[in-house]
Design a protein around this motif. Structure first.
Motif, mmCIF file in Angstrom:
data_model
loop_
_atom_site.group_PDB
_atom_site.id
_atom_site.type_symbol
_atom_site.label_atom_id
_atom_site.label_comp_id
_atom_site.label_asym_id
_atom_site.label_seq_id
_atom_site.Cartn_x
_atom_site.Cartn_y
_atom_site.Cartn_z
ATOM 1 N N VAL A 110 0.861 -1.172 0.000
ATOM 2 C CA VAL A 110 0.000 0.000 0.000
ATOM 3 C C VAL A 110 0.900 1.224 0.000
ATOM 4 C CG1 VAL A 110 -1.674 1.372 1.294
ATOM 5 C CG2 VAL A 110 -1.949 -1.119 1.136
ATOM 6 N N ALA A 111 0.783 2.052 -1.025
ATOM 7 C CA ALA A 111 1.533 3.306 -1.111
ATOM 8 C C ALA A 111 0.658 4.432 -0.583
ATOM 9 C CB ALA A 111 1.948 3.580 -2.548
ATOM 10 N N CYS A 112 1.250 5.301 0.241
ATOM 11 C CA CYS A 112 0.457 6.330 0.904
ATOM 12 C C CYS A 112 1.384 7.337 1.567
ATOM 13 C CB CYS A 112 -0.467 5.699 1.947
ATOM 14 S SG CYS A 112 0.407 4.667 3.162
ATOM 15 N N SER A 113 0.826 8.214 2.373
ATOM 16 C CA SER A 113 1.631 9.163 3.131
ATOM 17 C C SER A 113 2.393 8.438 4.235
ATOM 18 C CB SER A 113 0.735 10.233 3.746
ATOM 19 O OG SER A 113 -0.091 9.651 4.752
ATOM 20 N N ALA A 114 3.448 9.067 4.733
ATOM 21 C CA ALA A 114 4.223 8.468 5.813
ATOM 22 C C ALA A 114 3.378 8.289 7.062
ATOM 23 C CB ALA A 114 5.448 9.336 6.105
ATOM 24 N N ASP A 115 2.491 9.235 7.317
ATOM 25 C CA ASP A 115 1.629 9.165 8.493
ATOM 26 C C ASP A 115 0.694 7.964 8.420
ATOM 27 O OD1 ASP A 115 0.501 10.167 10.949
ATOM 28 O OD2 ASP A 115 -1.200 10.857 9.762
ATOM 29 N N LEU A 116 0.032 7.790 7.287
ATOM 30 C CA LEU A 116 -0.873 6.660 7.127
ATOM 31 C C LEU A 116 -0.102 5.346 7.123
ATOM 32 C CD1 LEU A 116 -3.815 5.714 6.621
ATOM 33 C CD2 LEU A 116 -3.318 5.847 4.170
ATOM 34 N N ALA A 117 1.111 5.336 6.569
ATOM 35 C CA ALA A 117 1.907 4.121 6.542
ATOM 36 C C ALA A 117 2.194 3.616 7.946
ATOM 37 C CB ALA A 117 3.214 4.375 5.796
ATOM 38 N N GLY A 118 2.460 4.522 8.881
ATOM 39 C CA GLY A 118 2.692 4.104 10.252
ATOM 40 C C GLY A 118 1.478 3.420 10.851
ATOM 41 N N GLN A 119 0.301 3.952 10.562
ATOM 42 C CA GLN A 119 -0.934 3.345 11.047
ATOM 43 C C GLN A 119 -1.151 1.980 10.398
ATOM 44 O OE1 GLN A 119 -4.331 5.815 10.315
ATOM 45 N NE2 GLN A 119 -5.721 4.594 11.586
ATOM 46 N N CYS A 120 -0.859 1.885 9.107
ATOM 47 C CA CYS A 120 -1.003 0.602 8.403
ATOM 48 C C CYS A 120 -0.066 -0.448 8.982
ATOM 49 C CB CYS A 120 -0.722 0.789 6.912
ATOM 50 S SG CYS A 120 -2.041 1.591 5.975
ATOM 51 N N ARG A 121 1.141 -0.057 9.339
ATOM 52 C CA ARG A 121 2.085 -1.018 9.902
ATOM 53 C C ARG A 121 1.598 -1.540 11.254
ATOM 54 N NH1 ARG A 121 5.933 2.470 7.130
ATOM 55 N NH2 ARG A 121 6.975 1.171 5.544
ATOM 56 N N ALA A 122 0.987 -0.666 12.037
ATOM 57 C CA ALA A 122 0.454 -1.117 13.327
ATOM 58 C C ALA A 122 -0.648 -2.156 13.126
ATOM 59 C CB ALA A 122 -0.075 0.078 14.117
ATOM 60 N N TRP A 123 -1.557 -1.895 12.174
ATOM 61 C CA TRP A 123 -2.641 -2.833 11.933
ATOM 62 C C TRP A 123 -2.155 -4.084 11.201
ATOM 63 C CZ3 TRP A 123 -6.881 -3.439 14.384
ATOM 64 C CH2 TRP A 123 -7.487 -2.346 15.025
ATOM 65 N N ARG A 124 -1.120 -3.944 10.382
ATOM 66 C CA ARG A 124 -0.539 -5.136 9.746
ATOM 67 C C ARG A 124 -0.069 -6.124 10.810
ATOM 68 N NH1 ARG A 124 4.944 -4.285 6.483
ATOM 69 N NH2 ARG A 124 5.611 -3.880 8.634
ATOM 70 N N HIS A 125 0.557 -5.602 11.852
ATOM 71 C CA HIS A 125 1.016 -6.454 12.939
ATOM 72 C C HIS A 125 -0.171 -7.136 13.620
ATOM 73 C CE1 HIS A 125 4.089 -6.810 16.493
ATOM 74 N NE2 HIS A 125 3.635 -7.981 16.097
ATOM 75 N N ARG A 126 -1.218 -6.378 13.889
ATOM 76 C CA ARG A 126 -2.403 -6.934 14.561
ATOM 77 C C ARG A 126 -3.097 -8.002 13.700
ATOM 78 N NH1 ARG A 126 -3.361 -1.076 15.753
ATOM 79 N NH2 ARG A 126 -2.695 -0.747 17.908
ATOM 80 N N TYR A 127 -3.036 -7.837 12.384
ATOM 81 C CA TYR A 127 -3.688 -8.789 11.482
ATOM 82 C C TYR A 127 -2.812 -10.014 11.189
ATOM 83 C CZ TYR A 127 -7.924 -6.233 10.213
ATOM 84 O OH TYR A 127 -9.166 -5.633 10.229
ATOM 85 N N GLY A 128 -1.629 -10.077 11.783
ATOM 86 C CA GLY A 128 -0.770 -11.245 11.583
ATOM 87 C C GLY A 128 0.127 -11.146 10.374
ATOM 88 N N GLY A 129 0.349 -9.939 9.872
ATOM 89 C CA GLY A 129 1.166 -9.772 8.682
ATOM 90 C C GLY A 129 2.614 -9.409 8.940
ATOM 91 N N GLN A 130 3.035 -9.432 10.205
ATOM 92 C CA GLN A 130 4.414 -9.098 10.552
ATOM 93 C C GLN A 130 5.236 -10.382 10.543
ATOM 94 O OE1 GLN A 130 5.260 -6.077 10.705
ATOM 95 N NE2 GLN A 130 6.997 -5.725 12.047
ATOM 96 N N LEU A 131 5.506 -10.898 9.355
ATOM 97 C CA LEU A 131 6.209 -12.169 9.232
ATOM 98 C C LEU A 131 7.694 -12.002 9.549
ATOM 99 C CD1 LEU A 131 3.535 -12.664 7.687
ATOM 100 C CD2 LEU A 131 4.801 -14.190 6.189
ATOM 101 N N TYR A 132 8.288 -13.070 10.067
ATOM 102 C CA TYR A 132 9.688 -13.006 10.487
ATOM 103 C C TYR A 132 10.608 -12.700 9.312
ATOM 104 C CZ TYR A 132 14.235 -14.582 12.244
ATOM 105 O OH TYR A 132 15.556 -14.664 12.588
#
Length: 376
Positions: A224-246
């Motif tokens: 997902v390409a977006c602003s730096a601010d929104l990217a930070g929020q997306c990374r937080a939810w990516r982790h919650r959704y199980g997308g923070q793979l090793y």
């Protein structure tokens, strides 16, 4: 199913010409392709990623640069990417309503994850098999926080609006005080149709999702390409959704290879799709109900409809490939209308070897086998 897939793969590997899909490569061949990549260019002598750094972070920055955004966030799947970014926009706009097309990917292919897992709801500006117009966006009878436009709209035949129509729909959403998100899984192939660069197209939206295996031939993955601010929020939810793979370095490397090798060739594929589609339309012109859609294609992919059961078409195509060494189409699926089936034709590197005359000849040979099939 595995046996049928293996049989088809074996037949394709034995073909001298393949029109609509690449011959299936083995795991060994795919690993060899990664190993043969330029080590210096892709940092192969460096360390693998750990939870999204290194090669994954480099891929994110490359996507952001290609699309003209501040940042980009890698996701293991497009389904997760769409859920996360739409959820983030809902939190920011204060509206859980997303305006999207009923044929859009989240409605048709994701088991309504946006609603069941994220608590969003959709409204439809139109049910016509095309993207909504500015007037339809303006006329929506209830408020919405996000307008999601799938470019191209795959299940409508990889359909695209004109540039002016796209700009009009985006402007109409802004007038409704909504943000705009592009489901751009195949956005990579749209510049030829719009006559605009990727940053110009992506720049119309507040966020853009792109795929690394659709159009580019990667293993999987999305961003997902977006602003730096929104990217930070997306990374937080990516982790919650199980997308923070090793570690995801093989997927990231395959995506980099696709950006280097396939992205520059997409305009050539889009251009060649037009004579291929015209040859097919001509070859099947005498068959009642046969149709190429759209004609001409908007991208390097389009639909072909024929009045036969899907299994009959698949078996006839397999016989054609075995007997002539030329394979025309991939899988078929039946429509709600009995006896009418559709395949999605993808014109990529292997299709460039086909002249329109060769396409027409093989289509005629397919018709001969269909006519001889008592199961029609």
């Amino acid at each position: 199913m595995d046996e049928e897939r293996e049989k088809r793969a074996a037949v394709l590997r034995g073909c001298t010409r393949v029109l609509s899909q690449q011959p299936t490569r083995t795991m060994r061949e795919r690993l060899a392709e990664l190993a043969a990549a330029d080590g210096q260019a892709y940092g192969l002598d460096g360390l693998p990623d750990v939870y999204g750094d290194g090669p994954v972070a480099r891929l994110e920055q490359r996507v952001a640069d290609l699309l003209g955004f501040e940042d980009a966030v890698f996701f293991p799947t497009g389904t997760m990417a769409q859920q996360v970014v739409l959820r983030c926009w809902a939190e920011r706009t204060g509206s859980r309503t997303v305006a999207m097309h009923p044929l859009s990917h989240p409605e048709v292919h994701e088991r309504h994850a946006y609603a069941d897992l994220t608590g969003l709801r959709s409204v439809w500006p139109t049910s016509a098999p095309r993207l909504p117009t500015a007037a339809e966006v303006q006329a929506l009878g209830e408020p919405f926080g996000t307008l999601m436009l799938e470019l191209p709209l795959r299940d409508a035949g990889f359909a695209l609006p004109t540039w002016d129509e796209l700009c009009g729909a985006v402007d109409a959403a802004r007038e409704r005080e909504a943000v705009v998100h592009f489901d751009g899984a195949r956005l990579w192939e749209t510049p030829a149709h719009f006559g605009r660069s990727l940053p110009e197209i992506a720049g119309l939206a507040d966020s853009v999702y792109v795929s690394f295996y659709k159009s580019l031939g990667g293993f999987s993955g999305a961003a997902v390409a977006c602003s730096a601010d929104l990217a930070g929020q997306c990374r937080a939810w990516r982790h919650r959704y199980g997308g923070q793979l090793y570690q995801q370095w093989p997927t990231a490397l395959a995506a980099q290879l696709g950006l280097d090798r396939e992205l520059p060739r997409l305009p050539e594929y889009v251009a060649h799709a037009k004579p291929v589609a015209a040859a097919l339309a001509g070859a099947f012109a005498g068959v009642p109900g046969a149709r190429v859609h759209p004609e001409p294609p908007h991208t390097h992919q389009f639909q072909l409809w024929l009045p036969y059961p899907a299994d009959t078409l698949a078996q006839a195509g397999l016989r054609l490939a075995e007997e002539t060494g030329r394979a025309l189409f991939g899988g078929w699926r039946e429509s709600p209308l009995p006896g009418l089936s559709m395949t999605e034709v993808t014109v990529a590197s292997s299709a460039l070897e086909w002249t329109p005359a060769e396409v027409a000849d093989s289509a005629a040979a397919l018709l001969e086998r269909l006519s001889a099939d008592p199961g029609r």
